[in-house]
Scaffold this motif. Structure first.
Motif, mmCIF file in Angstrom:
data_model
loop_
_atom_site.group_PDB
_atom_site.id
_atom_site.type_symbol
_atom_site.label_atom_id
_atom_site.label_comp_id
_atom_site.label_asym_id
_atom_site.label_seq_id
_atom_site.Cartn_x
_atom_site.Cartn_y
_atom_site.Cartn_z
ATOM 1 N N MET A 1 0.842 -1.206 0.000
ATOM 2 C CA MET A 1 0.000 0.000 0.000
ATOM 3 C C MET A 1 0.871 1.246 0.000
ATOM 4 S SD MET A 1 -3.163 0.905 2.563
ATOM 5 C CE MET A 1 -2.203 0.970 4.067
ATOM 6 N N ALA A 2 0.618 2.127 -0.970
ATOM 7 C CA ALA A 2 1.370 3.381 -1.027
ATOM 8 C C ALA A 2 0.922 4.277 0.115
ATOM 9 C CB ALA A 2 1.131 4.075 -2.368
ATOM 10 N N PRO A 3 1.807 5.175 0.553
ATOM 11 C CA PRO A 3 1.415 6.069 1.646
ATOM 12 C C PRO A 3 0.112 6.808 1.354
ATOM 13 C CG PRO A 3 3.781 6.216 1.281
ATOM 14 C CD PRO A 3 3.239 5.309 0.206
ATOM 15 N N TYR A 4 -0.113 7.222 0.121
ATOM 16 C CA TYR A 4 -1.333 8.014 -0.134
ATOM 17 C C TYR A 4 -2.588 7.189 0.031
ATOM 18 C CZ TYR A 4 -2.185 6.255 -4.962
ATOM 19 O OH TYR A 4 -2.480 5.492 -6.050
ATOM 20 N N THR A 8 -4.505 6.078 7.667
ATOM 21 C CA THR A 8 -4.084 6.460 9.022
ATOM 22 C C THR A 8 -3.074 7.603 8.994
ATOM 23 O OG1 THR A 8 -2.201 4.939 9.102
ATOM 24 C CG2 THR A 8 -4.354 4.059 9.762
ATOM 25 N N LEU A 9 -2.598 7.940 7.808
ATOM 26 C CA LEU A 9 -1.590 9.010 7.703
ATOM 27 C C LEU A 9 -2.271 10.375 7.626
ATOM 28 C CD1 LEU A 9 0.913 7.434 5.149
ATOM 29 C CD2 LEU A 9 1.231 7.740 7.629
ATOM 30 N N PRO A 10 -1.563 11.399 8.097
ATOM 31 C CA PRO A 10 -2.104 12.759 7.938
ATOM 32 C C PRO A 10 -2.335 13.079 6.452
ATOM 33 C CG PRO A 10 -0.219 12.780 9.413
ATOM 34 C CD PRO A 10 -0.294 11.403 8.817
ATOM 35 N N ILE A 11 -3.320 13.873 6.196
ATOM 36 C CA ILE A 11 -3.675 14.201 4.806
ATOM 37 C C ILE A 11 -2.484 14.802 4.081
ATOM 38 C CG2 ILE A 11 -5.108 15.739 3.390
ATOM 39 C CD1 ILE A 11 -7.386 15.236 5.415
ATOM 40 N N ARG A 12 -1.727 15.654 4.757
ATOM 41 C CA ARG A 12 -0.586 16.314 4.124
ATOM 42 C C ARG A 12 0.398 15.281 3.551
ATOM 43 N NH1 ARG A 12 1.143 21.283 5.362
ATOM 44 N NH2 ARG A 12 0.284 21.246 7.477
ATOM 45 N N VAL A 13 0.635 14.224 4.317
ATOM 46 C CA VAL A 13 1.581 13.197 3.888
ATOM 47 C C VAL A 13 1.044 12.453 2.667
ATOM 48 C CG1 VAL A 13 2.758 11.076 4.601
ATOM 49 C CG2 VAL A 13 2.460 12.961 6.233
ATOM 50 N N ARG A 14 -0.233 12.151 2.713
ATOM 51 C CA ARG A 14 -0.838 11.426 1.594
ATOM 52 C C ARG A 14 -0.807 12.282 0.323
ATOM 53 N NH1 ARG A 14 -6.465 8.938 3.721
ATOM 54 N NH2 ARG A 14 -6.217 7.603 1.864
ATOM 55 N N VAL A 15 -1.116 13.564 0.483
ATOM 56 C CA VAL A 15 -1.105 14.475 -0.665
ATOM 57 C C VAL A 15 0.297 14.535 -1.270
ATOM 58 C CG1 VAL A 15 -1.275 16.907 -1.342
ATOM 59 C CG2 VAL A 15 -3.061 15.870 0.090
ATOM 60 N N GLN A 16 1.280 14.725 -0.417
ATOM 61 C CA GLN A 16 2.646 14.882 -0.931
ATOM 62 C C GLN A 16 3.129 13.615 -1.621
ATOM 63 O OE1 GLN A 16 4.601 16.374 2.554
ATOM 64 N NE2 GLN A 16 3.978 18.508 2.114
ATOM 65 N N ASP A 17 2.767 12.510 -1.050
ATOM 66 C CA ASP A 17 3.153 11.234 -1.663
ATOM 67 C C ASP A 17 2.511 11.072 -3.037
ATOM 68 O OD1 ASP A 17 4.206 8.396 -1.560
ATOM 69 O OD2 ASP A 17 2.033 8.045 -1.776
#
Lengths: 764, 764
Positions: A1-4, A8-17
């Motif tokens: 599973m890719a970070p995005y 459970t990850l913050p939205i910012r992290v998913r967006v950047q990924d």
């Protein structure tokens, strides 16, 4: 599973990924909302298939950023009860679209489904609420929030993500055809309603805390895109999308509360107009510095329809228009052929990729926030809730329709006695569409209770007649109608006569590429791109009024209108006048309920009601100049002041007192409202402030707060307003926010003044 | 001899020496212009004596700064042909006043004698010129300069020093009663006229060189105080002295040319209005930074009448108002009770003495410059020139009156054949005052040629009738007038009918403390404080028009008006329509000369002529928004465009070509005008520019230059306009002055476009 993909990850992290994985074309696709959504499907019976046009556009972008108006049904879209999407099949169709987009996107990015919902979803089977200019008369943000919450539930059950809702425009010049879309003229009241709409649609989806720092929650959400940023109602001459040459102090004082009010919205739409020459769509000061840096807005900025195309008039090229809009802070297009060509702008200036990434990140962040990635489809159980939601909405709508009407004359004829013979006459008696306002979907016949039918249970006998068309010179005007109306009135004990205007669109009309009417016809005299130079009622309507008056019967006029027409001839001869605005599908019933005393009229005007075009503008918060206040041939004062309105009960407001809290830096204003009449009712209390002792011209007055109180007959209630000192400031000659030397607070005819140096009450 | 008495020293040295000798009260006296000048004297037959009120005020200040309106005669002052100052005795009276002031001033400081001269000196026996709105139609700054020069000579012979002349207000909203005082809507044209007025009154008295650095020359001079600074015509709703919420870019682009145009004026008067909240009288940014620092203005800033009193509404105290105005840069008061109390402001803040000294120094510098110290009195030989000056003025005035009129319809009826029976009908035929405009002195009967008398030499027989009052509802309207008018028309071969408005003031009217009308009565519907909501002609005038039309006689309508009324009903049925505005005392003769072809009509509109109040505003330089241009019920375009007007001859404008000079940074635009008709005549050529390729919304167009050419029938003339690149700039989003990418130049229907990157002509 890719970070995005990890919820459970913050939205910012998913967006950047996710952003880091995207091609330029995929990015461009995300900031585009190019299609007319209703062109995405064809319907055969109850079968829906996606069009080649839709599939080609998805293929072009390797995905789809946003789809506008999938469910839109109206004369512009050509979608009807027969060929559009029935409410019950909405989830099926939106799921089909979404499934296609996701599976045709390399990274599985879902599309935002974006819909008009200015006063109800502009789709088949949706609830049609009063237009804003009526809603505003309620002074009831709580009820407006409740209706917004029900609309959000309705949209969620259909698979919609973003609702486009007009709230920010002010009615400064009623020649403007979009007057009906405003909450009136008051920045304070409009800001309160805007916050109510956002709270109703979104709950606490966005707070002061930055949503990017947290994971998305497990729920699907509706976001609201508030329109328009900013100043559109100030267009010169009341021309739609006209130029706005306002100064910085005026813009900051008048529109500052509105910009602040959208802080927690998921989105905002830029306005067509310029401000002092700078188009809002190319205004970095507005879209980035004021909105985001100063106001901490976290959502996305959407363009208005084809507004970016209009930028090419200035820039001379599509690439330069794209560059200006991206740099200013427009994140998502609407129908234009500019953001589809961002590649040209990037070719000319590769550093523009930073601005594109910023815009894409904002679009993606909203998709994560609303749950598109984690729950892209509407579940059958959610879709199944729709009928119950609609039922609850009709109840709330009925209440709002009543509160949206303002009684401005009553010589004692109201409330009408029941079981009389009643004539229901007027050009609005024939069609529901004349009651609904612009941005309205086709209505099934069973959705509509006509005024005649609404009156019937209260009357012993009802006759009805059209009497007149709305506008002069309508080709099929038939003067036999006048005779029929006269006969109907003559045979009755009382007459209910509708006059006013209409925003009805017809399927044989022509439209511009942004859906505005190209050439209004027939009775239509309000709505987008239908501006009027003269506020007078048509000669035909005035003839009808006189003919009915001459029957000598008690005459109650109901103004069905999207702007204030000149009602002086009506006030002069009618026994009672109810301003119903465009009250939506519950409007006729609400009129009947008010006129027969089933409920009391509790609306109050949210505008300074003008006399004529010749005296415009008349809004109450103009600066207090030592001007020539009156014209030789006309009073300079409005016909009816902001806040005016009558009730069946009687009210006394008394015992205003002030205290100031130096620690908390706020003033508490206490006042008592007494219902001294015979009816339980509600009263909107309006707290005004007058500033004096200033270094720039103070305004005549400003609205500081409102409170709607419900009090049984014979009882009273004490109300306390709390006004922070920060609400008592103005911008001085150096644009510093400072306190005036004196503030006079007033509620009704009660006033008291404080000296701000020590915040002591001034003795008179 | 003290240095200040030494006329060989630079003015700066004399001012500084004198200032150092003055007491605080003497200084305060110099910045005050408190008295109504006409209250300074009483007249018994041909004997004049100074009043105790005047003497007491001189005693209060130990001198006198300035005296407003010594010669003013009008209903407000109550000065008539019987009790006012005849022209021939003006020098005697001003010398008496001056002698008294000098001898009652410890330091022998003379007073400035300040007079209204908006369209002629507002005094007995003076020449009454057309009001500005008419003058502007001439597009003839040279003639306007010539008339100003004659006015200056007239004033000098009377002992006047400062002439108050309105030039800066723009006609943005014709509801405004002072529309007649404007040179129309164009900043470019208005700036050209303003410079002509200054050049005419002052010659080269002030140049770019600082006048303080030089000794005063040996001559007495007239200075002009140009009014008003700035933006007064932009008041919301056309209310006199209303609020102006304009933005900085709009103000700088529209009013920048006007601020620049007054650089060499001896004085400027601040405007009543605010700009975006900041009152002009308290606006240091305007009165000091823009006017002096950026624009190098060297003169004095005068307050408008009682405007400083109005500041106390804001400030709450007289002392604070004085402090704000002095600090902002108001050097000389007008009638207020604020600058009379500068001592209170000094007590509160002793550092204010610096600002007071600055203001006093400016007043004194102007007195030195104009020669008050060195030649304080009018010599008998100078006074004796007055009759010749008046005679020359009447000749120039006659020419200007002709050029001030614009023919807007002619179906071939004009020029009228001579020796016919002519009816001269209309509400303006009775009184000269209806032709003169506001700020007008009583006229001796022999000063006036009525329209009837002016027509008589051209006709075989003339009948005349009033026909109607001007306004609806005048109590003494007499419908027998209508019958008389009908009879008169029926017996004639052609009818000349006057319609329009009037700024006439009557001796039984009431006035405000600033001379504006408190309660207009009767026919008066224009002028200061007489704003109109509706531009329609009165029902009585329209009845008269129809009655005359029904006689079937050729009908020529002459519009005598101080604002554009709705002339659509007139254009629809009259055979010819001449807009005569308020043409002054030479007006009736000019009308007759034009109608009978003694001269050609050469005026052109200096406004975009509106259709109705409902379509306001319509000025040509609005920003080019992608707006809804038309109303549902009304065109958005003006009835007649800026520059419209007909001639008896025919004109062809052809062969427009451009060259750009990269060294001199200017464009030469050459065009040929051919008089292809049968009459020698003059043609105003208007050069417009359209900017495209900008980063803010460009304007629809802007006027770049005008040239009036006089060409005999059958001949032609090639004209070259030279436009510096600096005239082709606009303010971008960062308020930088930049060039657009393209400029399209046009004269008539000839256009050519240049690309500004290389200044090459664009191929079509």
């Amino acid at each position: 599973m890719a970070p995005y993909q990890n919820d459970t990850l913050p939205i910012r992290v998913r967006v950047q990924d996710l952003l880091a994985r995207m091609t330029t074309q995929e990015k461009i696709s995300q900031v585009n909302q190019h299609l007319y959504g209703w062109q995405s499907y064809t319907r055969h019976g109850s079968e829906f298939t996606l069009t080649d046009q839709f599939k080609a556009h998805v293929a072009w972008g390797g995905g789809l950023g946003a789809l506008y108006g999938l469910f839109r049904a109206d004369p512009w879209s050509g979608r009807t009860l027969e060929n559009g999407i029935p409410a019950a099949q909405s989830a099926t169709v939106s799921n089909m679209v979404q499934q296609y987009v996701i599976t045709h996107s390399r990274l599985g990015i879902p599309a935002l489904i974006v819909e008009e919902a200015p006063h109800g979803h502009q789709a088949l089977g949706a609830v049609s609420y009063p237009t804003n200019l009526g809603k505003s008369n309620s002074f009831d943000p709580a009820l407006i929030a409740q209706c917004a919450q029900l609309q959000a539930a309705e949209l969620a059950a259909k698979g919609v993500h973003l609702a486009l809702v007009s709230t920010l425009d002010l009615l400064k010049d009623p020649r403007w055809g979009r007057s009906e879309e405003t909450f009136g003229e008051s920045p304070t009241l409009t800001a309160a309603y805007t916050q109510a709409v956002i709270r109703g649609f979104q709950g606490d989806l966005i707070s002061d805390d930055c949503f990017l720092d947290h994971p998305a929650d497990a729920n699907r959400h509706i976001g609201v895109v508030i329109k328009h940023l900013i100043g559109q109602g100030d267009a010169l001459g009341g021309h739609n999308a006209g130029t706005v040459p306002l100064g910085e102090r005026e813009v900051r004082e008048v529109y500052g509360p509105l910009v602040a009010s959208i802080r927690h919205a998921v989105g905002v739409m830029a306005a067509y107009n310029d401000i002092d020459g700078v188009p809002c769509h190319a205004n970095r000061q507005l879209l980035t510095r004021w909105l985001r840096t100063a106001n901490h807005f976290q959502g996305l900025v959407m363009a208005d329809g084809t507004a970016l195309d209009r930028l090419t008039d200035l820039t001379g090229s599509v690439a330069a228009a794209a560059q200006q809009a991206l740099t200013a802070g427009v994140d998502l297009s609407l129908w234009d052929d500019v953001y589809t060509h961002i590649d040209q702008a990037l070719a000319a200036d590769p550093t523009l990729m930073t601005a594109l990434d910023t815009a894409v990140a904002r679009v993606l962040a909203v998709k994560f926030l609303l749950g598109l990635f984690d729950q892209p489809l509407v579940s059958p159980s959610e879709a199944a809730k729709l009928p119950k939601i609609i039922t609850a909405s009709h109840q709330a709508n009925a209440k709002l329709a009543v509160e949206s009407m303002t009684l401005v004359k009553n010589n004692g004829v109201l409330p009408l006695a029941r079981n009389q013979k009643v004539a229901v006459i007027g050009p609005h008696t024939a069609s529901i569409y004349d009651w609904l306002g612009d941005y309205t979907a086709p209505q099934a016949p069973d959705q509509f209770t006509s005024l005649t039918d609404a009156v019937r249970p209260y009357a012993s006998q009802v006759c009805t007649a059209l009497g007149s068309q709305l506008r002069v010179g309508v080709p099929d005007q038939d003067y036999r109608w006048l005779d029929e109306a006269e006969d109907c009135a003559s045979e009755s004990d009382a007459v209910i006569l509708t006059l006013g205007g209409s925003s009805a669109r017809a399927f044989d009309m022509h439209f511009l590429t942004n859906g505005a009417l190209a050439a209004p016809q027939g009775n239509t005299d309000t709505g987008e791109n239908v501006d009027l130079a003269d506020l007078s009622l048509s000669a035909d309507q005035l003839s009808l009024l006189r003919v009915i008056k001459n029957t000598g019967k008690p005459l109650i006029v109901v103004m069905v209108q999207g702007r204030p027409y000149d009602i002086r001839p009506v006030l002069a001869i009618a026994d009672a006048v109810l301003l119903a605005w465009y009250p939506g599908q519950a409007g006729p019933q609400a009129v009947a309920d008010i006129l027969f005393g089933q409920t009391t009229p509790t609306g109050r005007l949210a505008i300074s009601y003008p006399r004529s075009s010749g005296q415009l503008p008349v809004y109450y918060y103009q600066r207090h100049a030592a001007k020539n206040a009156d014209y030789l041939d006309e009073s300079g004062a409005p016909l009816l002041p902001f806040g005016a309105g009558l009730d069946y009960t009687t009210w006394i407001v008394h015992s205003l007192s002030l205290t100031h809290d130096l620690i908390e830096q706020r003033t508490a204003i206490t006042v008592t409202a007494a219902n001294t009449g015979q009816y339980d009712s509600s009263l909107p209390l309006l707290l005004f402030g007058r500033f004096r002792g200033t270094t720039v011209l103070p305004r005549e007055k400003q609205l500081l707060a409102t409170r709607r109180v419900t009090i049984p007959a014979g009882q009273k209630q004490t109300v306390t307003f709390t006004v922070p000192d920060t609400a008592l400031t103005y911008y001085d000659a150096h644009m510093r926010s400072v306190l005036p030397d004196q503030v006079t607070f007033s509620v009704g005819d009660q006033t008291q003044t404080i000296i701000t140096r020590y915040f002591h009450v001034k003795e008179n």
